[in-house]
Design a protein around this motif. Structure first.
Motif, PDB file in Angstrom:
ATOM      1  N   SER A  20       0.866  -1.102   0.067  1.00  0.00           N
ATOM      2  CA  SER A  20       0.268  -0.106   0.250  1.00  0.00           C
ATOM      3  C   SER A  20       0.922   1.326  -0.207  1.00  0.00           C
ATOM      4  CB  SER A  20      -0.106  -0.297   1.603  1.00  0.00           C
ATOM      5  OG  SER A  20      -1.383  -1.292   1.333  1.00  0.00           O
ATOM      6  N   VAL A  21       0.492   1.974  -1.002  1.00  0.00           N
ATOM      7  CA  VAL A  21       1.094   3.151  -1.002  1.00  0.00           C
ATOM      8  C   VAL A  21       0.227   4.483  -0.373  1.00  0.00           C
ATOM      9  CG1 VAL A  21       2.983   2.070  -2.477  1.00  0.00           C
ATOM     10  CG2 VAL A  21       1.539   3.160  -3.726  1.00  0.00           C
ATOM     11  N   THR A  22       0.808   5.491  -0.633  1.00  0.00           N
ATOM     12  CA  THR A  22       0.565   7.474  -0.657  1.00  0.00           C
ATOM     13  C   THR A  22       1.442   8.232  -1.749  1.00  0.00           C
ATOM     14  OG1 THR A  22      -0.107   7.198   1.398  1.00  0.00           O
ATOM     15  CG2 THR A  22       0.152   8.967   0.872  1.00  0.00           C
ATOM     16  N   GLN A  58      12.899  15.633   2.300  1.00  0.00           N
ATOM     17  CA  GLN A  58      12.337  15.057   3.951  1.00  0.00           C
ATOM     18  C   GLN A  58      11.530  14.498   4.477  1.00  0.00           C
ATOM     19  OE1 GLN A  58       9.901  18.960   1.865  1.00  0.00           O
ATOM     20  NE2 GLN A  58      11.493  19.835   1.504  1.00  0.00           N
ATOM     21  N   LEU A  59      11.107  13.302   3.043  1.00  0.00           N
ATOM     22  CA  LEU A  59      10.322  13.000   3.710  1.00  0.00           C
ATOM     23  C   LEU A  59      10.256  11.620   4.338  1.00  0.00           C
ATOM     24  CD1 LEU A  59       7.510  12.399   0.682  1.00  0.00           C
ATOM     25  CD2 LEU A  59       7.294  13.016   2.750  1.00  0.00           C
ATOM     26  N   GLY A  74      10.360   7.315  -2.727  1.00  0.00           N
ATOM     27  CA  GLY A  74      10.947   7.516  -3.899  1.00  0.00           C
ATOM     28  C   GLY A  74      10.426   8.058  -4.425  1.00  0.00           C
ATOM     29  N   ALA A  75      10.945   8.879  -5.945  1.00  0.00           N
ATOM     30  CA  ALA A  75      10.112   9.017  -7.195  1.00  0.00           C
ATOM     31  C   ALA A  75      10.746   8.514  -8.213  1.00  0.00           C
ATOM     32  CB  ALA A  75      10.473  10.663  -7.273  1.00  0.00           C
ATOM     33  N   ALA A  76       9.482   8.300  -9.226  1.00  0.00           N
ATOM     34  CA  ALA A  76      10.196   7.726 -10.775  1.00  0.00           C
ATOM     35  C   ALA A  76       9.087   8.472 -12.177  1.00  0.00           C
ATOM     36  CB  ALA A  76       9.015   5.821 -10.982  1.00  0.00           C
ATOM     37  N   SER A  77       9.896   8.304 -13.050  1.00  0.00           N
ATOM     38  CA  SER A  77       9.411   9.532 -14.139  1.00  0.00           C
ATOM     39  C   SER A  77       8.027   8.559 -14.755  1.00  0.00           C
ATOM     40  CB  SER A  77      10.367   9.158 -15.030  1.00  0.00           C
ATOM     41  OG  SER A  77      10.547   8.526 -15.316  1.00  0.00           O
ATOM     42  N   ALA A 131       5.360   9.077 -17.931  1.00  0.00           N
ATOM     43  CA  ALA A 131       5.518   8.826 -19.974  1.00  0.00           C
ATOM     44  C   ALA A 131       5.335  10.020 -20.331  1.00  0.00           C
ATOM     45  CB  ALA A 131       4.834   8.148 -20.676  1.00  0.00           C
ATOM     46  N   ASP A 132       4.434  10.475 -19.541  1.00  0.00           N
ATOM     47  CA  ASP A 132       4.000  11.703 -19.842  1.00  0.00           C
ATOM     48  C   ASP A 132       5.110  13.520 -19.988  1.00  0.00           C
ATOM     49  OD1 ASP A 132       3.552  12.901 -17.150  1.00  0.00           O
ATOM     50  OD2 ASP A 132       1.168  12.651 -17.565  1.00  0.00           O
ATOM     51  N   GLY A 133       6.306  13.029 -19.480  1.00  0.00           N
ATOM     52  CA  GLY A 133       6.677  14.117 -18.446  1.00  0.00           C
ATOM     53  C   GLY A 133       7.081  14.240 -16.964  1.00  0.00           C
ATOM     54  N   GLY A 134       5.971  13.698 -16.586  1.00  0.00           N
ATOM     55  CA  GLY A 134       5.696  14.237 -15.122  1.00  0.00           C
ATOM     56  C   GLY A 134       6.643  12.888 -14.441  1.00  0.00           C
ATOM     57  N   ARG A 135       6.633  13.304 -13.368  1.00  0.00           N
ATOM     58  CA  ARG A 135       6.968  12.146 -11.879  1.00  0.00           C
ATOM     59  C   ARG A 135       5.729  12.390 -11.288  1.00  0.00           C
ATOM     60  NH1 ARG A 135      12.188  11.573 -12.250  1.00  0.00           N
ATOM     61  NH2 ARG A 135      12.709  10.880 -10.521  1.00  0.00           N
ATOM     62  N   VAL A 136       6.398  10.523 -10.391  1.00  0.00           N
ATOM     63  CA  VAL A 136       4.956  10.356  -9.310  1.00  0.00           C
ATOM     64  C   VAL A 136       6.338  10.298  -7.982  1.00  0.00           C
ATOM     65  CG1 VAL A 136       5.239   8.217  -9.969  1.00  0.00           C
ATOM     66  CG2 VAL A 136       3.499   9.133  -8.777  1.00  0.00           C
ATOM     67  N   LEU A 137       5.575  10.848  -6.738  1.00  0.00           N
ATOM     68  CA  LEU A 137       6.260  10.266  -5.479  1.00  0.00           C
ATOM     69  C   LEU A 137       6.057  10.033  -5.174  1.00  0.00           C
ATOM     70  CD1 LEU A 137       8.477  12.539  -3.678  1.00  0.00           C
ATOM     71  CD2 LEU A 137       6.983  13.797  -2.813  1.00  0.00           C
ATOM     72  N   PHE A 138       6.397   9.136  -4.249  1.00  0.00           N
ATOM     73  CA  PHE A 138       5.599   8.592  -3.814  1.00  0.00           C
ATOM     74  C   PHE A 138       6.457   7.929  -1.793  1.00  0.00           C
ATOM     75  CE2 PHE A 138       8.750   5.291  -5.607  1.00  0.00           C
ATOM     76  CZ  PHE A 138       9.142   3.720  -4.902  1.00  0.00           C
ATOM     77  N   LYS A 139       5.557   6.940  -1.125  1.00  0.00           N
ATOM     78  CA  LYS A 139       5.987   6.664   0.067  1.00  0.00           C
ATOM     79  C   LYS A 139       5.317   4.909   0.361  1.00  0.00           C
ATOM     80  CE  LYS A 139       6.345   7.315   5.210  1.00  0.00           C
ATOM     81  NZ  LYS A 139       6.070   8.183   5.970  1.00  0.00           N
ATOM     82  N   VAL A 140       6.487   4.243   0.171  1.00  0.00           N
ATOM     83  CA  VAL A 140       5.848   3.001   1.205  1.00  0.00           C
ATOM     84  C   VAL A 140       4.996   3.039   2.508  1.00  0.00           C
ATOM     85  CG1 VAL A 140       6.529   0.446   1.274  1.00  0.00           C
ATOM     86  CG2 VAL A 140       7.493   1.984  -0.877  1.00  0.00           C
ATOM     87  N   ASP A 141       3.319   2.683   2.476  1.00  0.00           N
ATOM     88  CA  ASP A 141       3.150   2.582   3.518  1.00  0.00           C
ATOM     89  C   ASP A 141       2.901   1.334   4.135  1.00  0.00           C
ATOM     90  OD1 ASP A 141       2.642   5.252   3.342  1.00  0.00           O
ATOM     91  OD2 ASP A 141       0.465   4.602   2.790  1.00  0.00           O
ATOM     92  N   SER A 142       2.836   0.370   3.595  1.00  0.00           N
ATOM     93  CA  SER A 142       3.049  -1.525   4.201  1.00  0.00           C
ATOM     94  C   SER A 142       3.145  -2.152   3.086  1.00  0.00           C
ATOM     95  CB  SER A 142       1.338  -1.502   5.159  1.00  0.00           C
ATOM     96  OG  SER A 142       0.463  -1.319   4.267  1.00  0.00           O
TER      97      SER A 142
END
Length: 637
Positions: A195-197, A513-514, A563-566, A568-579
């Motif tokens: 599960s991630v936020t 920061q996270l 973590g963060a990943a790229s 396909a549209d050029g943007g990125r996604v920021l995430f945190k692994v909750d469980s």
């Protein structure tokens, strides 16, 4: 399990003929490429030496030609020596011969032997050599050997060697099993859920991108000229036939479709009954019986589980069809229970248990009306096989008469497709992409390996569903492009790189920061991001908001970390692994048994590969490349 399969294969005539090649192809991972080229002391007719055994030029040539003929029969088209070398068949054959020599010398060193009586019994017991009355037929024996290029002496010698190789393999890996720890690791890799936020960081988060100067763009272009080179474009005429295009579902009668439905509905259109099964394990039958008595007296199943220190989430074995439950005692008891009922103590493979079925999904059979169109299409496709064969032969006859594809298509009333100009990725010069071609990558690669005027071989479609022919009509060579030609592309790439750099810096700061403890909500709010959640995410899953590269990184990040990943549209996604959660590993299911068997087979192959590799090193193996090329028709350097 692997050795049982080998023994079973070796019981038939065909198995005996082909099993001697099994080990060579099993060990390709290390065989030839680790052999040094040693040219001292070679005779002209010696391709390789393995210990004291010589692999002669004529032996190599004959074996190689036999493999090409076998491949030709399988592919139903001529396989030239060049084509065979392109797929590495020459090295595979040499690998096989080297491996056989290694195993044979190892068996001799161990003084292993096979008696004449054993060989005689194998031959006499082989049903392939029996006549209509079931008795051994010398005439049939000699005929089959002759048709396959064997004399009796050669056949007996080959079988004796094959049996010895089997004995060696059984000694090395006959008792290998997959450790439970490895099974559990595989279970985790397949069934772990996370599960991630997360929050998507759009391209706009990079801020205003200042317009580049002409000098900046020219410098950018000069540093990356190869990236802006115009690729080679090719144009080809294509003619294809397949079961799908030739088949006519409308010609299939209602009676035929219904007959097929009755024939296959049990296997294809029926969903078996499934049950959600829970289990509480006990150390002794007496304790299990006492717990059952308490439940019969009004105590809840959950209360008993609590007393046994079994968490509610760990009660579930899973949801299974009857055939999927490996343990027969558990299977029979669970599928005899009413929903919600608790079983009497069951002696499972791992001790006494109390079972409960929490949900039952009844068997469902899809009605004929729901699958009629599918069945008609299937029957029509099956009937089209003979028509495809006839068309193939007609087209090949026309090709042999040097007729162009356009003329053949017109005469046989088949559609002719013009492909291109496209590059090797099916992209056109305007940036659009050509629609998929029959045969996919195999067809595209063949087009880009060919040349104008070449009489190309037909490409066989996967699963023997048809053929593709093509004539290359034009080649536009790749070339370097000037700055003015690609200025718009250069500027677009410059902007994309600048955006990517700014977003990468931004998300790297947020991840820091996270990981220092800042709440995800707070960090995302300051950055103006919208927070999202994803639960029960599987390792192999892809979701629109979380593509494969993001999911892979999520499963490579520790729980509680970010973590963060790229995208396909050029943007990125920021995430945190909750469980991260993994269901209990139930070794009593059919799925677990199949997985354990697969792991054991893989381990057996690895162990056998390492053993033969070690013996190869001990015996010493050298290859005369000149003689090898001579035997296989390779180019002389």
């Amino acid at each position: 399990m692997m050795m049982q399969g080998i023994r079973k294969a070796g019981q038939s005539f065909l198995g005996k003929l082909i099993i001697s090649i099994t080990f060579g192809f099993l060990i390709l991972s290390f065989a030839i490429w680790g052999i040094g080229d040693i040219f001292r002391g070679y005779g002209r007719n010696e391709v390789a030496r393995v210990g004291k055994v010589e692999i002669g030029l004529e032996q190599m040539r004959t074996t190689y030609q036999n493999e090409i003929q076998t491949l030709t029969r399988q592919q139903r088209r001529q396989i030239t020596p060049d084509m065979a070398r392109a797929i590495g068949l020459d090295r595979q054959v040499l690998s096989r011969l080297v491996t056989e020599a290694v195993l044979d010398q190892t068996a001799q060193g161990m003084r292993l032997a096979v008696s004449d009586e054993t060989i005689r019994n194998l031959i006499f017991d082989d049903p392939t050599f029996r006549d209509a009355s079931g008795a051994f037929s010398p005439a049939r024996f000699n005929e089959l050997l002759r048709n396959n290029g064997y004399t009796e002496q050669v056949y007996v010698r080959e079988q004796r060697a094959t049996i010895l190789r089997q004995q060696l393999a059984e000694m090395v890996v006959g008792a290998v099993a997959a450790p439970v720890a490895l099974q559990e690791i595989g279970h985790r890799l397949r069934n772990e859920k996370r599960s991630v936020t997360f929050a998507r960081v759009p391209v706009s988060a990079a801020g205003e991108i200042a317009a580049p100067t002409e000098a900046q763009l020219k410098t950018f272009f000069d540093e990356r000229k190869a990236a802006f080179r115009a690729p080679e474009y090719r144009t080809a005429s294509m003619l294809s036939i397949s079961a799908e295009t030739v088949a006519d579902p409308a010609s299939v009668s209602e009676d035929d479709a219904k007959a097929r439905y009755e024939q296959v509905k049990g296997q294809r259109f029926s969903s078996p009954e499934t049950r959600a099964i829970q289990q509480i394990a006990f150390p002794t039958p007496e304790e299990a019986q006492a717990a059952k008595a308490r439940i019969d007296g009004g105590e809840t199943y959950e209360a008993v589980a609590t007393q046994r220190n079994v968490a509610e989430k760990d009660l579930s074995l899973g949801t299974f069809a009857k055939s999927q439950v490996f343990d027969p005692a558990v299977r029979d008891a669970a599928f005899a229970l009413a929903q919600g009922a608790v079983s009497a103590p069951v002696t499972s493979a791992f001790g006494p248990v109390l079972l409960r079925v929490t949900a039952i999904t009844p068997e469902r059979v899809r009605p004929y009306e729901e699958v009629a169109a599918e069945l008609r299409s299937e029957i029509a496709t099956s009937r089209a096989t003979s028509l495809i064969t006839d068309l193939h032969d007609k087209i090949e006859d026309q090709r042999a008469a040097a007729k162009p594809l356009a003329e053949i298509a017109s005469e046989l009333k088949l559609p002719l497709r013009t492909l291109g100009p496209v590059d090797a990725g099916l992209r056109k010069s305007d940036g659009s992409t050509e629609t998929a071609v029959p045969g996919g990558d195999a067809t595209v690669q063949a087009i880009f390996r060919s040349d104008i005027g070449v009489d190309n071989e037909a490409i066989r479609l996967p699963r023997d569903t048809g053929y593709v022919w093509f004539d290359l009509t034009k080649i536009d060579p790749g070339r370097a492009q000037g700055f003015d030609e690609v200025k718009a592309q250069v500027e677009a790439q410059w902007r994309a790189d600048d955006v990517a750099s700014k977003l990468s810096t931004k998300t790297r700061e947020l991840v820091a920061q996270l990981d220092k403890g800042e709440a995800f909500d707070a960090a995302a709010s300051v950055a103006g991001l919208t927070i999202e959640k994803a639960a029960d995410l599987g390792r192999q899953e892809q979701r629109p908001e979380l593509p494969a590269n993001v999911v892979s990184l999520i499963f490579g990040t520790a729980v509680g970390k970010s973590g963060a990943a790229s995208l396909a549209d050029g943007g990125r996604v920021l995430f945190k692994v909750d469980s991260a959660t993994v269901p209990p590993y139930a070794r009593t299911t059919q799925e677990a048994e199949n997985f354990a068997r697969l792991l054991a087979s893989s381990i057996s192959e690895d162990v056998l590969s390492q053993y033969v590799g070690k013996r190869q090193s001990e015996l010493g193996v050298s290859v005369n490349e000149a003689a090898f090329r001579n035997a296989t028709g390779g180019a002389q350097n």
